[in-house]
Design a protein around this motif. Sequence first.
Motif, PDB file in Angstrom:
ATOM      1  N   ASN A 205       0.853  -1.183   0.000  1.00 52.90           N
ATOM      2  CA  ASN A 205       0.000   0.000   0.000  1.00 52.90           C
ATOM      3  C   ASN A 205       0.892   1.238   0.000  1.00 52.90           C
ATOM      4  O   ASN A 205       2.013   1.210   0.518  1.00 52.90           O
ATOM      5  CB  ASN A 205      -0.900   0.013   1.238  1.00 52.90           C
ATOM      6  N   MET A 206       0.381   2.307  -0.582  1.00 52.77           N
ATOM      7  CA  MET A 206       1.070   3.588  -0.561  1.00 52.77           C
ATOM      8  C   MET A 206       0.059   4.665  -0.192  1.00 52.77           C
ATOM      9  O   MET A 206      -1.033   4.720  -0.750  1.00 52.77           O
ATOM     10  CB  MET A 206       1.688   3.912  -1.924  1.00 52.77           C
TER      11      MET A 206
ATOM     12  N   ILE B 170       4.181   7.634   2.044  1.00 53.53           N
ATOM     13  CA  ILE B 170       4.721   6.519   2.817  1.00 53.53           C
ATOM     14  C   ILE B 170       4.281   5.229   2.145  1.00 53.53           C
ATOM     15  O   ILE B 170       3.218   5.180   1.519  1.00 53.53           O
ATOM     16  CB  ILE B 170       4.247   6.565   4.284  1.00 53.53           C
ATOM     17  N   GLN B 171       5.114   4.189   2.244  1.00 53.16           N
ATOM     18  CA  GLN B 171       4.804   2.905   1.641  1.00 53.16           C
ATOM     19  C   GLN B 171       4.891   1.806   2.689  1.00 53.16           C
ATOM     20  O   GLN B 171       5.622   1.926   3.671  1.00 53.16           O
ATOM     21  CB  GLN B 171       5.778   2.608   0.496  1.00 53.16           C
ATOM     22  N   GLY B 172       4.136   0.742   2.472  1.00 52.65           N
ATOM     23  CA  GLY B 172       4.167  -0.384   3.385  1.00 52.65           C
ATOM     24  C   GLY B 172       3.908  -1.694   2.669  1.00 52.65           C
ATOM     25  O   GLY B 172       3.211  -1.735   1.657  1.00 52.65           O
ATOM     26  N   THR B 173       4.499  -2.773   3.198  1.00 48.94           N
ATOM     27  CA  THR B 173       4.287  -4.106   2.644  1.00 48.94           C
ATOM     28  C   THR B 173       3.946  -5.063   3.775  1.00 48.94           C
ATOM     29  O   THR B 173       4.247  -4.808   4.943  1.00 48.94           O
ATOM     30  CB  THR B 173       5.539  -4.626   1.911  1.00 48.94           C
TER      31      THR B 173
ATOM     32  N   SER C 286       4.568  11.632  11.305  1.00 47.43           N
ATOM     33  CA  SER C 286       3.958  10.749  12.301  1.00 47.43           C
ATOM     34  C   SER C 286       2.516  10.402  11.926  1.00 47.43           C
ATOM     35  O   SER C 286       2.056   9.278  12.170  1.00 47.43           O
ATOM     36  CB  SER C 286       4.008  11.398  13.689  1.00 47.43           C
ATOM     37  N   ARG C 287       1.795  11.342  11.311  1.00 50.38           N
ATOM     38  CA  ARG C 287       0.432  11.053  10.868  1.00 50.38           C
ATOM     39  C   ARG C 287       0.440   9.983   9.767  1.00 50.38           C
ATOM     40  O   ARG C 287      -0.420   9.095   9.749  1.00 50.38           O
ATOM     41  CB  ARG C 287      -0.229  12.334  10.351  1.00 50.38           C
ATOM     42  N   LEU C 288       1.392  10.071   8.877  1.00 47.04           N
ATOM     43  CA  LEU C 288       1.492   9.073   7.811  1.00 47.04           C
ATOM     44  C   LEU C 288       1.795   7.695   8.389  1.00 47.04           C
ATOM     45  O   LEU C 288       1.190   6.688   7.988  1.00 47.04           O
ATOM     46  CB  LEU C 288       2.580   9.475   6.813  1.00 47.04           C
ATOM     47  N   VAL C 289       2.726   7.618   9.325  1.00 44.55           N
ATOM     48  CA  VAL C 289       3.063   6.332   9.944  1.00 44.55           C
ATOM     49  C   VAL C 289       1.845   5.762  10.666  1.00 44.55           C
ATOM     50  O   VAL C 289       1.526   4.570  10.545  1.00 44.55           O
ATOM     51  CB  VAL C 289       4.245   6.480  10.923  1.00 44.55           C
ATOM     52  N   THR C 290       1.148   6.599  11.422  1.00 41.34           N
ATOM     53  CA  THR C 290      -0.018   6.147  12.174  1.00 41.34           C
ATOM     54  C   THR C 290      -1.106   5.605  11.245  1.00 41.34           C
ATOM     55  O   THR C 290      -1.730   4.568  11.522  1.00 41.34           O
ATOM     56  CB  THR C 290      -0.593   7.293  13.020  1.00 41.34           C
ATOM     57  N   LYS C 291      -1.347   6.286  10.136  1.00 36.48           N
ATOM     58  CA  LYS C 291      -2.349   5.822   9.170  1.00 36.48           C
ATOM     59  C   LYS C 291      -1.947   4.485   8.547  1.00 36.48           C
ATOM     60  O   LYS C 291      -2.795   3.612   8.319  1.00 36.48           O
ATOM     61  CB  LYS C 291      -2.553   6.872   8.074  1.00 36.48           C
ATOM     62  N   LEU C 292      -0.645   4.333   8.264  1.00 38.94           N
ATOM     63  CA  LEU C 292      -0.179   3.064   7.698  1.00 38.94           C
ATOM     64  C   LEU C 292      -0.311   1.950   8.726  1.00 38.94           C
ATOM     65  O   LEU C 292      -0.691   0.815   8.389  1.00 38.94           O
ATOM     66  CB  LEU C 292       1.277   3.192   7.236  1.00 38.94           C
TER      67      LEU C 292
ATOM     68  N   GLU D  46      -2.615   1.760  10.943  1.00 39.30           N
ATOM     69  CA  GLU D  46      -4.040   1.415  10.970  1.00 39.30           C
ATOM     70  C   GLU D  46      -4.379   0.420   9.866  1.00 39.30           C
ATOM     71  O   GLU D  46      -5.190  -0.494  10.055  1.00 39.30           O
ATOM     72  CB  GLU D  46      -4.885   2.684  10.825  1.00 39.30           C
ATOM     73  N   TRP D  47      -3.748   0.581   8.712  1.00 39.10           N
ATOM     74  CA  TRP D  47      -3.942  -0.372   7.617  1.00 39.10           C
ATOM     75  C   TRP D  47      -3.366  -1.733   7.996  1.00 39.10           C
ATOM     76  O   TRP D  47      -3.974  -2.781   7.732  1.00 39.10           O
ATOM     77  CB  TRP D  47      -3.291   0.159   6.340  1.00 39.10           C
ATOM     78  N   PHE D  48      -2.193  -1.737   8.626  1.00 36.29           N
ATOM     79  CA  PHE D  48      -1.606  -2.988   9.089  1.00 36.29           C
ATOM     80  C   PHE D  48      -2.552  -3.709  10.049  1.00 36.29           C
ATOM     81  O   PHE D  48      -2.766  -4.920   9.948  1.00 36.29           O
ATOM     82  CB  PHE D  48      -0.267  -2.724   9.804  1.00 36.29           C
ATOM     83  N   VAL D  49      -3.103  -2.966  11.008  1.00 34.75           N
ATOM     84  CA  VAL D  49      -4.017  -3.555  11.997  1.00 34.75           C
ATOM     85  C   VAL D  49      -5.231  -4.171  11.300  1.00 34.75           C
ATOM     86  O   VAL D  49      -5.677  -5.273  11.645  1.00 34.75           O
ATOM     87  CB  VAL D  49      -4.454  -2.497  13.031  1.00 34.75           C
ATOM     88  N   ALA D  50      -5.764  -3.465  10.314  1.00 37.19           N
ATOM     89  CA  ALA D  50      -6.925  -3.974   9.570  1.00 37.19           C
ATOM     90  C   ALA D  50      -6.587  -5.260   8.819  1.00 37.19           C
ATOM     91  O   ALA D  50      -7.473  -6.075   8.545  1.00 37.19           O
ATOM     92  CB  ALA D  50      -7.425  -2.914   8.602  1.00 37.19           C
TER      93      ALA D  50
END
Length: 383
Positions: free
Chosen positions: A58-59, A72-75, A110-116, A118-122
Motif C-alpha cells: 500500500n502507498m 509513505i509505503q508499506g508491505t 507521524s500522521r502518515l506512519v499512524t495511518k499506515l 491502521e492499515w496494518f491492523v486492519a
Amino acid sequence: MGYGSGELIIRSYNAQNDRVRVEGLESICEVGPADKPFLFTDTLGDPICRIKNSPIYNMLVAELGGQLVGVIQGTIKLVTLHKPPKNVAKVGYILGLRVAPAYRRHGIGSRLVTKLEEWFVACDVDYTYMATEKDNEASYKLFVNKLGYVKFRTPAILVNPVNHHRSSQISSNFKLTKLKIEEAESLYRKYLSSTEFFPIDIGNILRNKLSLGTWVSYPKGETWGKVPTSWAMLSVWNSGELFKLRLGNVPISCFMYTKSSQLIQKFLPCFKLPSIPDFFNPFGFYFIYGVYGEGPLYGKLVKSLCNFVHNMASSRPKDCKVIVTEIGGNDTRSKLHIPHRKSMSCSEDLWCIKSLKNEDRKSVHKLTTVPPTRALFVDPREV
C-alpha cells in the motif's frame, strides 16, 4: 493539529492523479542525514516500484491545501520470527517515508506512519518494523521516541563498487553451479527457514524476473549431488531494473577525484589504480541476498561467488555500478570474506520493531533480548 494551509488529508495513492506529483516529491527529498552525502531515488516513472513485488502493499499520500506534501509505503508478508507460542508472524514493513522539506516538523510524518499502522491492523499484522541509518537522528526520534518502536537488529550493509575495466579473480580450486529455482527453494527452506525474517513465500522471490539466479560454490573434485565438505550459496537481485540512485551533497574534491580516477583507469590501465564509479548520475545496483554456507572453506567460497557476481555486473555497465549485500550484525564470518569498500558501507544499519497486538507487546521485549541467529534473511523486495 492545525497546518496553516487547510486540513491534512491522508489517502491511498492514485496512479493517474498522483504519479507526477509523487515523482516531484521524490526528486527533492534526500535519503539519509542531511548533513552528509545522501541519495536521491529515481523511480523511473513508477512510484510504487519498490513495493509492487511484495505479496501485499500500500502507498499513502498526504495532501495539504491541494499540494502533495508527503508519502509513505508499506508491505505485508509472513516470515519466520522467533516468538512464542508460534514461529511465524505476519509483519508489516515501513519504507519510503518522505515529507516535503518546507512541511517538515509539523507532525505530517507521524500522521502518515499512524495511518499506515491502521492499515496494518486492519490486515491483522502482528508486528511492524522499519530500517534506518543508525545516525539518522530525525528518523530515530520519530519512530523510537515518539511512536513506540524499539531497536531490534543492527545488520551490516556492505557495498562494493563495480570495476568495469577489470575482472575479479575466481579460484580454479572451486566449482560454481547455477541452481534451478526448485533446487534453490529447497535449499533455502532446508537451511534458512529457521532464521529471522525468512519469507514464507521464498519461491515467489526466486521466480521473480528481477532475481537473476542462485549459485553455489564448492571444492573441485566434489559433487553437488552429495553435500560437499564445504559449500556456499547466494542469490542476486537486479534492483537497477526498478529504480536508480544518485549521490548528492558531495564535496567538489570527491567529484574531481572520481573523474580523475576514471580517466587514469581508461587511458593508463597499466597503473592498475582502482576506479571509482560515477555516482553523480543515476546508477543501478545488484543486491546479493540469501548468503549461506557451511564447512571450513566457507569464507573462500563466498568470496569466489561474490567475485563471480562482480564479473557478471562488470559486463553490464548500464545495469550495475555497485553490489550491495546486507547481513546479520553478528555474521562476522561472512563480513570478513564478502568484498566491500569500508568507506561506502554501513557497519550498523538499524532495524526497529513494534507490536500491533496487545497480547504480543510483552514478546517484543523477548525478541529484542534473545540473541539473533547468525544468518538474517533480508528480502530483496524491500531494499
